[in-house]
Every structure is written in C-alpha cells, then in structure tokens.
Design a protein around this motif. Sequence first.
Motif, short mmCIF file in Angstrom:
data_model
loop_
_atom_site.label_atom_id
_atom_site.label_comp_id
_atom_site.label_asym_id
_atom_site.label_seq_id
_atom_site.Cartn_x
_atom_site.Cartn_y
_atom_site.Cartn_z
N VAL A 18 -27.24 11.34 -36.69
CA VAL A 18 -26.51 10.88 -37.88
C VAL A 18 -26.74 11.82 -39.05
O VAL A 18 -25.80 12.25 -39.74
N LEU A 19 -28.01 12.19 -39.27
CA LEU A 19 -28.34 13.08 -40.38
C LEU A 19 -27.80 14.49 -40.15
O LEU A 19 -27.35 15.15 -41.09
N ALA A 20 -27.80 14.94 -38.89
CA ALA A 20 -27.27 16.26 -38.58
C ALA A 20 -25.78 16.35 -38.87
O ALA A 20 -25.29 17.35 -39.42
N VAL A 21 -25.05 15.32 -38.50
CA VAL A 21 -23.60 15.30 -38.76
C VAL A 21 -23.33 15.29 -40.26
O VAL A 21 -22.47 16.02 -40.77
N CYS A 22 -24.07 14.46 -40.98
CA CYS A 22 -23.89 14.39 -42.45
C CYS A 22 -24.20 15.74 -43.09
O CYS A 22 -23.48 16.20 -43.98
N VAL B 122 -21.38 18.27 -42.41
CA VAL B 122 -20.20 18.03 -43.25
C VAL B 122 -20.40 18.65 -44.63
O VAL B 122 -19.49 19.24 -45.21
N GLN B 123 -21.62 18.53 -45.15
CA GLN B 123 -21.93 19.09 -46.48
C GLN B 123 -21.92 20.61 -46.48
O GLN B 123 -21.67 21.25 -47.51
N ASN B 124 -22.21 21.23 -45.33
CA ASN B 124 -22.40 22.69 -45.28
C ASN B 124 -21.37 23.40 -44.43
O ASN B 124 -21.56 24.56 -44.07
N TRP B 125 -20.28 22.72 -44.11
CA TRP B 125 -19.30 23.26 -43.17
C TRP B 125 -18.68 24.58 -43.63
O TRP B 125 -18.38 25.44 -42.81
N ASN B 126 -18.50 24.73 -44.93
CA ASN B 126 -17.84 25.93 -45.43
C ASN B 126 -18.73 26.71 -46.40
O ASN B 126 -18.25 27.46 -47.23
N CYS B 127 -20.07 26.52 -46.24
CA CYS B 127 -21.01 27.19 -47.14
C CYS B 127 -21.79 28.26 -46.39
O CYS B 127 -21.94 28.20 -45.18
N VAL B 128 -22.28 29.23 -47.15
CA VAL B 128 -23.05 30.33 -46.57
C VAL B 128 -24.49 30.22 -47.08
O VAL B 128 -24.72 30.27 -48.30
N PRO C 272 -16.15 28.48 -41.18
CA PRO C 272 -16.27 27.33 -40.27
C PRO C 272 -16.01 27.72 -38.82
O PRO C 272 -16.60 27.13 -37.90
N GLY C 273 -15.13 28.70 -38.61
CA GLY C 273 -14.87 29.16 -37.24
C GLY C 273 -16.11 29.79 -36.60
O GLY C 273 -16.36 29.59 -35.41
N VAL C 274 -16.87 30.56 -37.39
CA VAL C 274 -18.11 31.14 -36.88
C VAL C 274 -19.08 30.03 -36.50
O VAL C 274 -19.70 30.06 -35.42
N TYR C 275 -19.23 29.05 -37.39
CA TYR C 275 -20.16 27.96 -37.11
C TYR C 275 -19.73 27.19 -35.87
O TYR C 275 -20.57 26.83 -35.03
N MET C 276 -18.45 26.93 -35.75
CA MET C 276 -17.94 26.19 -34.60
C MET C 276 -18.22 26.97 -33.30
O MET C 276 -18.64 26.39 -32.29
N PHE C 277 -17.98 28.26 -33.34
CA PHE C 277 -18.21 29.09 -32.15
C PHE C 277 -19.69 29.06 -31.77
O PHE C 277 -20.03 28.93 -30.58
N GLN C 278 -20.58 29.20 -32.75
CA GLN C 278 -22.02 29.19 -32.46
C GLN C 278 -22.47 27.85 -31.90
O GLN C 278 -23.27 27.80 -30.96
#
Length: 468
Positions: A25-29, A32-38, A84-90
């Motif tokens: 639950v905490l990982a998903v939250c 979501v907060q860091n999906w487009n952050c570096v 987000p594409g990089v994160y999704m791929f990883q």
Amino acid sequence: MRKKHNWCKRILMSVWLAAFLSQLVLAVCWAVQNWNCVQEFYDTKIYIDGIINRTTDGWHLPGYSVLLFVIRKFFGFVKAEYIPGVYMFQVLFSLFCFTEGLRSLVKAWTGRHLSYLYAVLAGIYILTLPTIWQMQFALLPDAMCLAATCILAVKLLEMIRDPLNFRWDCLYVVAGALLLTGTYERHYFYGCLVLTICFGFAVVISKIKTFKGLKKEWKTAVFLPTVIVIVTFATMLYPRAIGIAGPYPSYSITADFMRRTVVPYVTETSKDANEEWSAYITPELVKAHEDSEIGFYTVILPSIEQKTAPAQDSVYADLILYSMKRNGADILSRFVKETAGYLVAPFSNVKYIYAAGNSHYGYNFSRMWLQAPKLTGMYMRVGAIGFALVVTTGIACTIFLSIKDKKYFKNLLRTLLLSLSAIVCITVPLALFATRMYDYRLSLFAQCVWVTPILFGMFQGFAKVEKR
C-alpha cells in the motif's frame, strides 16, 4: 513433526502477509507521488547528459544512457513524457527477473512448477522493498543491474544443482547478464564476474563430464556466448568508442581503487606526507578536494594524469601503497565492518534508519523523500522493519525445524553456504570500490538473497505447486 512444520509455515505466512500488504500500500502511494519526478543523485545528471551529448565521461558506462536515449525517442514519437516510461520499463524488467528467478529455482531444486500467481506475488514483495523500490524510480542503472545479477545467480545455481544436464540457455542468460552489467555499471560487472567464476568452479567440482549430443550445435553454442563476453569487455574497457567528455580523467581500476584507499584520507595524510605524495597532491589540490565531494576525481586525478601520462597508473599505485602503509588498519577494519553490514543487510538497514552514523543513508534517503517526506519516512520504516521481521521469523522457524530434523539442518547449512557465498561474491567487489561508509544501494542484492529462500520454502508448501 509434520504438524510442527505446518505451524511454522502458517506463522511465517501470517507475518509475511502483514508485512507485504502494509508495504505494498505504501509503495503504491509513494510511486504515485514520484511517478514523474527525478531523484537528484549526482550520477543521474551524468546519465542524462549522456543522452544529450551522446558521450560518456569514461567512468560511467554508456549502456544506461543508451537505454534512456531509446526510451526517450520512443516516448517522443508518441508525444509523452519519457521519465515514467523509464520507471515502468525498470519495474517490469525487475519484476520479470524476480518472478522467473523464483520459478526457475523451484523447478531446478524440486522438479515442480510454481504457478505465475504465487511467483508474481513473491516478486512484487521483493520489488517493493523500500530501498529496491527507490531504485526503480531513479535514473540510475542500479535497478537493471540488480535484476540482471539476480537472474545470473539463479542460472548459476541451476547449473550447480544439475551439472550433468548442461543447458545452453543458462549459459546464454549468464552471458547476457554479464553483457548488461558490463555496459551499465562496472562494479556490478566485477561482482557478476567473480560470482560466475566462483560458482562456475563449483559446477566443475560437481563433475561436469559430458557434452554429448552437441556435435552439431557446439559451434553456435560456444560462438554466441564468446562474442557476448568479448563485446562486454570491449564495451567496459573502451567507452571511448562513443566519445569521452566531462571533467573526469581516464578510467582505470587503479584509479577507481583510490576511492577506498586514498580519497577518505587525503586531508589527514597530506598534513605530514612524504615528498612524492606532496609533489602530486599539493595543498591547493587538497583544498579543491575539500570544497567538492567529487573534487578528487575532477581536480586531483586530472592534475596527476596531466603531469605523468601515460604512466599515471604507476603513480596511483604508489599513492595507494603509501596510504595503505599509513592507514592500513583503518582501511581494513572499515572494509570488514561494511562487508559484515552487507551480509546482514535486512538488519543493518533498520539500524541505519534510526542511527545513520557512518553511512550514506542520509544522502540516499534525502533523494527519496523530497516529494513526500512523511509518506517516505513511514514507508521506509514499515518496509525495513517488516522485512527484518520476515527474515527473523523465517530464520527462527528454520532453526526450530532443524533441531527436530537432521534433513532441515543439512538444508539450512547448504542454503546458508550458497547464500553467503553469493552475497560475498557480489558485495565485496561493490564495497571494494566504494567509500568507507555503509551504503544501502550496495545491499540490494543481499536483501534479495536473504528473502528468496524464505519465499521459496513458504510458497513451496502453501502455493499450488504442480508437476510438469
């Protein structure tokens, strides 16, 4: 005995479920907060510059920048943000490696088939451990290298388990993992190479006797891995093929080893150093080193290289020997202490959460918490403590069963030997070229190794394991 065995597994499953659900639950939250952050690691800027300039600084390998470039081009074509594409791929690549790794282990060591459902659940748990999850959402090669290292270890274990049934697909995966780490991150490659050599020696000891049935295929089977390994070494040692740029000097293992043996002692040693040391590391250079965390690499090493090229490695070696003569006891004791910390990573991470002390925890965590400080702090504590509880419960159950049954005791010793050997093979090369501080980024593989036997035993008993 069977009743006690079932009770142990139920207790372990209960602890694991509680830790898994709260962590998930905490990982998903947090995602979501860091999906487009570096996350602002220093190395991140270098890899991003590699996309723009299509060059490398010689110390950071070009493979990861190439991956970022390809993903950026693809998402540019579909007119979407590439981060987000990089994160999704990883995330997907890591989940695939963790899932297939567990299924391969179950198949190799029990001869049975673990369904994807339970393997994916186990993979998600490993993936969402806070320190591993953080690297999935960072523009760094750590996540990709960790996944490749895990699948490499699994395939080597398969070969150790059944050395007479030699499978070329295992060899291809091993070569592919070496290729990935060799083009993404040198220190992971060194660890994978050591692991491959040590476990490969174990395979030889296990009496590989025959290559029958390969008369027609042997040329292809030998040629492909050989080419991959050659390309790995060429890419690792000669990144100049795509151009060198940046403030760093030429890379060499000798210069890299100074990170452990010289860098932490520059200021102290320079106060009363001998003439050779003072000739190459002047007070002005020491001041530059103190003013910047990378000053040693961007000022001192380039200065030495400019004065002594192409014989700079011999000078580096002399400086290393001089530093080791003066600081050898401290270098050795800190290295042993750090390595011991990595061997018990689940507990070391909890320790450094509450007492950062001599570690990089503060720096790494500060990159992670910028977008959601309270959520990140809770996630790190819940995940790390839950992980430690799962490992502790698993160890306690295994020891209890081992006391009652010699079979479990033999399995415990075998598992402990293989696990600690794998951790040492990977972690020692990582720590050897690191600074004198515990860094949980170097403990990621150890965390995977600690939890895998527990998940293996738990799902083997409770999951629907079917014979092929």
